[in-house]
Design an enzyme around this catalytic site. Structure first.
Site, mmCIF file in Angstrom:
data_model
loop_
_atom_site.group_PDB
_atom_site.id
_atom_site.type_symbol
_atom_site.label_atom_id
_atom_site.label_comp_id
_atom_site.label_asym_id
_atom_site.label_seq_id
_atom_site.Cartn_x
_atom_site.Cartn_y
_atom_site.Cartn_z
ATOM 1 N N HIS A 148 0.791 -1.237 0.000
ATOM 2 C CA HIS A 148 0.000 0.000 0.000
ATOM 3 C C HIS A 148 0.820 1.282 0.000
ATOM 4 O O HIS A 148 0.270 2.368 -0.092
ATOM 5 C CB HIS A 148 -0.983 0.022 1.168
HETATM 6 C C1 UD1 Z 1 -2.226 5.930 5.476
HETATM 7 C C2 UD1 Z 1 -0.922 6.424 6.104
HETATM 8 C C3 UD1 Z 1 0.130 5.316 6.017
HETATM 9 C C4 UD1 Z 1 -0.395 4.033 6.625
HETATM 10 C C5 UD1 Z 1 -1.698 3.652 5.942
HETATM 11 C C6 UD1 Z 1 -2.295 2.403 6.517
HETATM 12 C C7 UD1 Z 1 -0.437 8.832 5.894
HETATM 13 C C8 UD1 Z 1 0.368 9.831 5.191
HETATM 14 N N1 UD1 Z 1 -0.391 7.577 5.403
HETATM 15 O O1 UD1 Z 1 -1.968 5.693 4.109
HETATM 16 O O2 UD1 Z 1 1.274 5.724 6.727
HETATM 17 O O3 UD1 Z 1 0.560 3.013 6.456
HETATM 18 O O4 UD1 Z 1 -2.625 4.741 6.112
HETATM 19 O O5 UD1 Z 1 -3.419 2.008 5.822
HETATM 20 O O6 UD1 Z 1 -1.096 9.139 6.862
HETATM 21 N N2 UD1 Z 1 -9.304 5.206 1.209
HETATM 22 C C9 UD1 Z 1 -10.494 4.505 1.183
HETATM 23 N N3 UD1 Z 1 -11.084 4.196 2.379
HETATM 24 C C10 UD1 Z 1 -10.552 4.554 3.571
HETATM 25 C C11 UD1 Z 1 -9.346 5.266 3.581
HETATM 26 C C12 UD1 Z 1 -8.729 5.584 2.399
HETATM 27 O O7 UD1 Z 1 -11.011 4.162 0.141
HETATM 28 O O8 UD1 Z 1 -11.151 4.232 4.616
HETATM 29 C C13 UD1 Z 1 -8.625 5.509 -0.075
HETATM 30 C C14 UD1 Z 1 -8.900 6.907 -0.577
HETATM 31 O O9 UD1 Z 1 -8.982 6.844 -1.960
HETATM 32 C C15 UD1 Z 1 -7.655 7.669 -0.172
HETATM 33 C C16 UD1 Z 1 -6.594 6.592 -0.271
HETATM 34 O O10 UD1 Z 1 -7.229 5.380 0.099
HETATM 35 O O11 UD1 Z 1 -7.432 8.759 -0.981
HETATM 36 C C17 UD1 Z 1 -5.414 6.828 0.624
HETATM 37 O O12 UD1 Z 1 -5.800 7.043 1.972
HETATM 38 P P1 UD1 Z 1 -4.867 7.918 2.950
HETATM 39 O O13 UD1 Z 1 -5.414 7.923 4.327
HETATM 40 O O14 UD1 Z 1 -4.583 9.236 2.320
HETATM 41 O O15 UD1 Z 1 -3.494 7.163 2.930
HETATM 42 P P2 UD1 Z 1 -3.146 5.622 3.049
HETATM 43 O O16 UD1 Z 1 -2.546 5.189 1.764
HETATM 44 O O17 UD1 Z 1 -4.287 4.817 3.582
#
Ligand code: UD1
Length: 380
Positions: free
Chosen positions: A213
């Protein structure tokens, strides 16, 4: 909501993203059991899908958050700024005596900035980890949060050394151990009773678990295709269970890679799993292949071989002491390492110092001391 005396000291815990919940649960539990501190959990809403958030509260016995900010996804600036605006309002109203943050996600740095500007004491659990890769958002979150913290609670001695090198006063640094391992040890028995392996058609030590991820891996189409290619190759040898993170699912769809993956016999793409369900599969795996930080630690605690598909780790103790190997992102090198492990040639790890299931208790006692509150039971 329980009623509290106005003069009780108050700790606010911040959670937001999946890897936060298993770190806060043991601290919350130990504070309740050992101190008279009042606690509030604020969920920023960084992760909002039930499978990325709600299921963890249920699995870990963490009460639902008292306050939910509902921030959701966005660019780094957008997400962090929105969290800061909402948190400031809550902190001004709740007047906490201490704010406790965990890990290295955007919710962590947002809380650290707001807390320190309001001159509220800040504690960082999992302080001192460094990948020395400034292009990773998590590294920036770690460095800034540590710089602003009054209590820096470290999981291992390498983290203490990093902080000392950065000029942090040793009196602020406390080696407490790895709090995530508290959750693992207290949940293992329950996880072992789940029928997950049977449901997935797997046998103990007869499969591989894979997760991916990190933006640096999955947002780069060429790299993503190479890493998925390795998983497809490994699946020819042994079934591979691959719970797909939402970020990764989105990229797989954008690159049109879904059909090829789904048609690969042996490769089982599944939705993100709950805490207990995932523990039930990792603990019995022959090999874990990942780019996650937490999973490097969990496999070390479980003594399951782990190949980390990144150039660096901020958790070197998992390599020096544990069962982790950092194998980079070159498909040929990863394939070679996976073949070696599957043929039975892998390093046997040990469990690092203070990864003993009692870190939450040490943290609760430390918070009580810091806030001048007596503990009900001294740590023994
Ligand atoms: C975040 C953390 C990362 C951690 C990871 C665990 C930061 C910078 N990154 O990354 O360190 O290892 O979480 O999972 O804080 N999305 C969904 N559903 C959700 C959440 C996210 O669909 O419940 C999708 C959205 O399209 C979003 C993307 O995932 O834009 C990324 O989510 P985001 O929280 O920005 O970062 P992670 O890649 O999850």
């Amino acid at each position: 909501m329980p009623s509290f005396r106005g003069d009780m000291k108050k700790v606010i815990h911040i959670v937001g993203a999946r890897p936060n919940f298993m770190k806060v649960a043991p601290i919350h539990r130990a504070i309740s059991a050992r101190t008279s501190l009042r606690q509030l959990v604020i969920h920023t809403g960084q992760h909002y899908d039930a499978k990325m958030s709600d299921v963890f509260f249920a699995d870990l016995g963490l009460p639902p958050p008292e306050i939910h900010l509902g921030i959701g996804s966005g660019s780094h600036a957008e997400q962090t700024a929105k969290m800061m605006v909402e948190m400031e309002k809550v902190f001004l109203q709740e007047k906490p005596d201490l704010v406790s943050v965990v890990g290295d996600v955007n919710s962590t740095i947002a809380a650290a900035l707001v807390t320190s500007k309001l001159a509220i004491p800040l504690s960082h659990v999992e302080a001192g980890l460094r990948s020395f890769e400034r292009h990773q958002p998590e590294e920036i979150n770690r460095v800034v949060t540590d710089r602003l913290s009054d209590l820096l609670l470290t999981p291992s001695r390498d983290a203490d050394a990093n902080l000392l090198k950065e000029g942090i006063d040793p009196k602020h640094i406390h080696l407490v151990g790895n709090v995530m391992i508290d959750s693992l040890l207290s949940s293992k028995e329950k996880a072992d009773q789940l029928p997950t392996l049977k449901t997935l058609g797997l046998t103990p030590k007869g499969y591989v678990v894979a997760t991916l991820h990190r933006p640096s891996n999955v947002d780069n189409p060429k790299l993503l295709a190479g890493l998925l290619g390795v998983l497809m190759d490994v699946a020819k040898e042994l079934p591979v269970v691959f719970p797909v993170h939402p970020r990764t699912r989105k990229m797989i769809a954008e690159q049109g890679l879904g059909p090829k993956l789904e048609q690969t016999p042996g490769l089982k793409l599944v939705d993100p799993m709950g805490y207990l369900e995932f523990l039930s599969v990792t603990s019995q795996a022959k090999l874990v292949m990942t780019d996650s930080g937490g999973l490097q630690e969990e496999t070390t605690a479980l003594n399951v071989p782990c190949l980390t598909m990144r150039e660096q780790t901020e958790r070197p103790i998992t390599v020096e002491v544990g069962s982790n190997e950092v194998v980079g992102t070159d498909p040929a090198r990863i394939r070679e390492a996976a073949n070696r492990v599957l043929s039975g040639d892998f390093k046997k790890g040990r469990v690092p110092e203070l990864w003993d299931g009692r870190t939450g208790e040490r943290i609760a006692d430390l918070y009580a001391r810091f806030l001048g509150v007596e503990t009900k039971r001294a740590f023994g």
